[in-house]
Design an enzyme around this catalytic site. Structure first.
Site, mmCIF file in Angstrom:
data_model
loop_
_atom_site.group_PDB
_atom_site.id
_atom_site.type_symbol
_atom_site.label_atom_id
_atom_site.label_comp_id
_atom_site.label_asym_id
_atom_site.label_seq_id
_atom_site.Cartn_x
_atom_site.Cartn_y
_atom_site.Cartn_z
ATOM 1 C CG ASP A 258 -1.924 -1.099 1.214
ATOM 2 O OD1 ASP A 258 -2.408 -1.433 0.125
ATOM 3 O OD2 ASP A 258 -2.235 -1.649 2.285
ATOM 4 C CG ASP B 246 -11.349 -1.582 -0.917
ATOM 5 O OD1 ASP B 246 -10.701 -2.648 -1.014
ATOM 6 O OD2 ASP B 246 -10.893 -0.473 -1.244
#
Length: 272
Positions: free
Chosen positions: A11, A134
């Protein structure tokens, strides 16, 4: 049966003028975890099957994915790399594939324009297109289509979030997974926001449900904290791949340890 895959996730965002790998809990409270290129090189050496590189602030900040970092990373690693974050057009996809990405991961743009998935799959092939989902548990049962029984006996549906987990969409995650498969996605990267960074284990109810509802591979993401979680993700969650971040970044568990554990229990994995 195809070999199950272990995938480290980077990330990445900009911090103090440089690209940095970060990790938080439930998408917040991010802390620095190192240089993306150096971490990618380490995971390549340690036997990772693939690598996921997510520019987590590109969409919220309305900017392009950091192509220069992708190029540097691709020069140093020899495993397949999926890149996501800030992808809004076929030109963006072409730029990232040209920079060295093997696949691209689309989330926000796919929700805002589902036909974008179809266009991208037609141009670049389904094998290049990963749709990232998500999602978060929602206990307002009247709003969900697929109600899922949780470990504690309660029921919930899972709502899709976009813009790096900042905006709820009202879309049922299972329904959306089925839709993106129809549109041409070749794979789903499924992240449970409830489990992200918690190290409590993958969200098995939603992972299993989506894995059962679609025919394309599903990558489980969010919650890995020990080797048993990977076994559960594959066997109970029916995932095709398991992704993790912080446990690899901070050397809490190695990829080799996970693969040895899985092999000892009859799970087929790639071994160097």
């Amino acid at each position: 049966m195809l070999a199950r895959r272990i995938i480290p996730c980077l990330d990445v965002t900009f911090r103090n003028g440089r690209a940095a790998v970060v990790k938080g809990i439930e998408f917040i409270n991010l802390r620095d975890a190192g240089n993306p290129v150096e971490l990618a090189k380490r995971y390549d050496r340690e036997g990772a099957d693939e690598l996921v590189f997510l520019d987590i602030t590109a969409s919220p900040e309305g900017r392009e994915t950091m192509v220069d970092v992708i190029e540097k990373t691709a020069e140093e690693v020899f495993i397949p790399m999926t890149v996501g974050g800030g992808i809004r057009s076929v030109e963006d996809i072409d730029r990232l594939l040209s920079a060295g990405a093997d696949k691209v991961s689309i989330n926000t743009s796919a929700v805002k324009d589902p036909e974008f998935v179809k266009r991208a799959a037609k141009i670049f092939g389904t094998q290049c297109i990963v749709v990232a989902i998500d999602c978060k548990r929602n206990f307002d049962l009247k709003k969900g289509k697929f109600l899922i029984e949780l470990e504690d006996g309660r029921r919930a549906w899972y709502e899709v979030y976009i813009y790096g987990g900042r905006k709820a969409t009202g879309i049922d995650a299972v329904l959306w997974a089925k839709k993106v498969e129809e549109l041409g996605a070749g794979e789903i990267l499924l992240t449970s926001m409830d489990r992200d960074g918690t190290k409590d284990g993958y969200d098995l109810p939603i992972t299993r449900k989506i894995s059962e509802e679609v025919k394309i591979p599903v990558i489980a993401s969010g919650g890995a904290g020990k080797v048993e979680h990977f076994y559960d993700g594959f066997l109970k969650g029916k995932a095709d791949a398991c992704l993790a971040a912080s446990i690899f970044h901070y050397r809490e568990i190695t990829i080799e340890e996970i693969k040895k554990y899985l092999i000892d229990r009859g799970v087929k994995v790639r071994w160097k």
